[in-house]
Scaffold this motif. Structure first.
Motif, PDB file in Angstrom:
ATOM      1  N   TYR A   1      36.948  28.818  46.889  1.00  0.00           N
ATOM      2  CA  TYR A   1      38.199  29.290  47.451  1.00  0.00           C
ATOM      3  C   TYR A   1      39.170  29.740  46.355  1.00  0.00           C
ATOM      4  N   ILE A   2      39.377  28.894  45.352  1.00  0.00           N
ATOM      5  CA  ILE A   2      40.389  29.187  44.333  1.00  0.00           C
ATOM      6  C   ILE A   2      40.040  30.464  43.554  1.00  0.00           C
ATOM      7  N   THR A   3      38.809  30.585  43.130  1.00  0.00           N
ATOM      8  CA  THR A   3      38.397  31.752  42.357  1.00  0.00           C
ATOM      9  C   THR A   3      38.464  33.016  43.206  1.00  0.00           C
ATOM     10  N   GLY A   4      38.021  32.908  44.449  1.00  0.00           N
ATOM     11  CA  GLY A   4      38.092  34.053  45.346  1.00  0.00           C
ATOM     12  C   GLY A   4      39.516  34.481  45.614  1.00  0.00           C
ATOM     13  N   LEU A   5      40.388  33.505  45.859  1.00  0.00           N
ATOM     14  CA  LEU A   5      41.802  33.810  46.097  1.00  0.00           C
ATOM     15  C   LEU A   5      42.403  34.517  44.891  1.00  0.00           C
ATOM     16  N   ASN A   6      42.089  34.047  43.716  1.00  0.00           N
ATOM     17  CA  ASN A   6      42.607  34.673  42.499  1.00  0.00           C
ATOM     18  C   ASN A   6      42.106  36.113  42.370  1.00  0.00           C
ATOM     19  N   GLN A   7      40.838  36.347  42.727  1.00  0.00           N
ATOM     20  CA  GLN A   7      40.307  37.709  42.639  1.00  0.00           C
ATOM     21  C   GLN A   7      40.961  38.642  43.654  1.00  0.00           C
ATOM     22  N   VAL A   8      41.228  38.141  44.841  1.00  0.00           N
ATOM     23  CA  VAL A   8      41.871  38.962  45.874  1.00  0.00           C
ATOM     24  C   VAL A   8      43.300  39.327  45.474  1.00  0.00           C
ATOM     25  N   THR A   9      43.980  38.431  44.797  1.00  0.00           N
ATOM     26  CA  THR A   9      45.375  38.685  44.433  1.00  0.00           C
ATOM     27  C   THR A   9      45.523  39.456  43.117  1.00  0.00           C
ATOM     28  N   ASP A  10      44.459  39.594  42.365  1.00  0.00           N
ATOM     29  CA  ASP A  10      44.532  40.242  41.047  1.00  0.00           C
ATOM     30  C   ASP A  10      43.631  41.466  40.914  1.00  0.00           C
ATOM     31  N   VAL A  11      43.413  42.197  41.980  1.00  0.00           N
ATOM     32  CA  VAL A  11      42.464  43.313  41.942  1.00  0.00           C
ATOM     33  C   VAL A  11      42.846  44.335  40.869  1.00  0.00           C
ATOM     34  N   GLU A  12      44.092  44.728  40.824  1.00  0.00           N
ATOM     35  CA  GLU A  12      44.495  45.763  39.863  1.00  0.00           C
ATOM     36  C   GLU A  12      44.348  45.281  38.418  1.00  0.00           C
ATOM     37  N   ILE A  13      44.691  44.038  38.160  1.00  0.00           N
ATOM     38  CA  ILE A  13      44.525  43.468  36.815  1.00  0.00           C
ATOM     39  C   ILE A  13      43.047  43.375  36.467  1.00  0.00           C
ATOM     40  N   ASP A  14      42.236  42.920  37.444  1.00  0.00           N
ATOM     41  CA  ASP A  14      40.804  42.761  37.201  1.00  0.00           C
ATOM     42  C   ASP A  14      40.088  44.086  36.987  1.00  0.00           C
ATOM     43  N   LYS A  15      40.611  45.178  37.555  1.00  0.00           N
ATOM     44  CA  LYS A  15      40.003  46.484  37.320  1.00  0.00           C
ATOM     45  C   LYS A  15      40.038  46.846  35.839  1.00  0.00           C
ATOM     46  N   ILE A  16      41.040  46.312  35.132  1.00  0.00           N
ATOM     47  CA  ILE A  16      41.170  46.573  33.694  1.00  0.00           C
ATOM     48  C   ILE A  16      40.463  45.493  32.878  1.00  0.00           C
ATOM     49  N   ASN A  17      40.760  44.214  33.164  1.00  0.00           N
ATOM     50  CA  ASN A  17      40.273  43.113  32.335  1.00  0.00           C
ATOM     51  C   ASN A  17      38.886  42.607  32.698  1.00  0.00           C
ATOM     52  N   LYS A  18      38.543  42.677  33.981  1.00  0.00           N
ATOM     53  CA  LYS A  18      37.252  42.154  34.441  1.00  0.00           C
ATOM     54  C   LYS A  18      36.667  43.126  35.470  1.00  0.00           C
ATOM     55  N   PRO A  19      36.324  44.318  35.039  1.00  0.00           N
ATOM     56  CA  PRO A  19      35.910  45.359  35.990  1.00  0.00           C
ATOM     57  C   PRO A  19      34.587  45.088  36.700  1.00  0.00           C
ATOM     58  N   ASN A  20      33.824  44.115  36.255  1.00  0.00           N
ATOM     59  CA  ASN A  20      32.545  43.817  36.892  1.00  0.00           C
ATOM     60  C   ASN A  20      32.657  42.823  38.043  1.00  0.00           C
ATOM     61  N   LEU A  21      33.847  42.256  38.286  1.00  0.00           N
ATOM     62  CA  LEU A  21      34.014  41.356  39.429  1.00  0.00           C
ATOM     63  C   LEU A  21      33.821  42.148  40.721  1.00  0.00           C
ATOM     64  N   PRO A  22      33.305  41.523  41.769  1.00  0.00           N
ATOM     65  CA  PRO A  22      32.909  42.263  42.979  1.00  0.00           C
ATOM     66  C   PRO A  22      33.999  43.123  43.620  1.00  0.00           C
ATOM     67  N   ILE A  23      35.206  42.622  43.749  1.00  0.00           N
ATOM     68  CA  ILE A  23      36.267  43.411  44.382  1.00  0.00           C
ATOM     69  C   ILE A  23      36.742  44.509  43.440  1.00  0.00           C
ATOM     70  N   ALA A  24      36.967  44.158  42.181  1.00  0.00           N
ATOM     71  CA  ALA A  24      37.424  45.140  41.191  1.00  0.00           C
ATOM     72  C   ALA A  24      36.409  46.271  41.015  1.00  0.00           C
ATOM     73  N   ALA A  25      35.129  45.934  41.102  1.00  0.00           N
ATOM     74  CA  ALA A  25      34.074  46.941  40.932  1.00  0.00           C
ATOM     75  C   ALA A  25      33.854  47.769  42.197  1.00  0.00           C
ATOM     76  N   GLY A  26      34.436  47.329  43.313  1.00  0.00           N
ATOM     77  CA  GLY A  26      34.252  48.048  44.571  1.00  0.00           C
ATOM     78  C   GLY A  26      33.008  47.634  45.333  1.00  0.00           C
ATOM     79  N   ASP A  27      32.326  46.590  44.876  1.00  0.00           N
ATOM     80  CA  ASP A  27      31.122  46.102  45.567  1.00  0.00           C
ATOM     81  C   ASP A  27      31.462  45.288  46.809  1.00  0.00           C
ATOM     82  N   LEU A  28      32.684  44.772  46.869  1.00  0.00           N
ATOM     83  CA  LEU A  28      33.147  43.958  47.993  1.00  0.00           C
ATOM     84  C   LEU A  28      34.561  44.426  48.329  1.00  0.00           C
ATOM     85  N   SER A  29      34.808  44.681  49.601  1.00  0.00           N
ATOM     86  CA  SER A  29      36.154  45.121  49.978  1.00  0.00           C
ATOM     87  C   SER A  29      37.117  43.936  49.913  1.00  0.00           C
ATOM     88  N   LYS A  30      38.388  44.253  49.752  1.00  0.00           N
ATOM     89  CA  LYS A  30      39.399  43.198  49.718  1.00  0.00           C
ATOM     90  C   LYS A  30      39.399  42.438  51.048  1.00  0.00           C
TER      91      LYS A  30
END
Length: 109
Positions: free
Chosen positions: A1-30
């Motif tokens: 839950y915690i990691t997923g919540l953080n990924q959902v709330t940080d999509v724009e940051i993750d696109k730069i810093n962690k682009p391979n995460l599922p939401i940031a990479a576009g593999d999973l919709s928000k």
């Protein structure tokens, strides 16, 4: 839950810093990410409450405290991750104390 919540709330940051995460990479919709984390949260709370083995007091305290701190860490209006000291406190508290104490109490039960 915690990691997923953080990924959902940080999509724009993750696109730069962690682009391979599922939401940031576009593999999973928000939207699907939100559904997944809500299912994880509800399932864990139900298991913690109703299951005879996983429902020990130690695990339930760890579940609730880590869930609350993780929510405060990621979600507005709190979003404690904006403040370095509070962000570090949340991470250390959950990973260093709450989970370890909860599992210890569970093992002793």
């Amino acid at each position: 839950y915690i990691t997923g919540l953080n990924q959902v709330t940080d999509v724009e940051i993750d696109k730069i810093n962690k682009p391979n995460l599922p939401i940031a990479a576009g593999d999973l919709s928000k939207r699907d990410g939100i559904i997944t984390i809500l299912i994880a949260l509800v399932a864990s709370l139900i298991l913690g409450f109703a299951h005879p083995i996983y429902g020990t007091q130690g695990l339930n305290v760890a579940l609730w405290v880590s869930g609350i701190l993780g929510t405060l860490y990621s979600l507005e209006p709190f979003r404690l991750k904006r403040f370095p000291f509070l962000a570090a406190f949340c991470i250390v508290a959950v990973r260093g104390a709450v989970i370890n104490a909860g599992f210890f109490a569970h093992a002793k039960a």
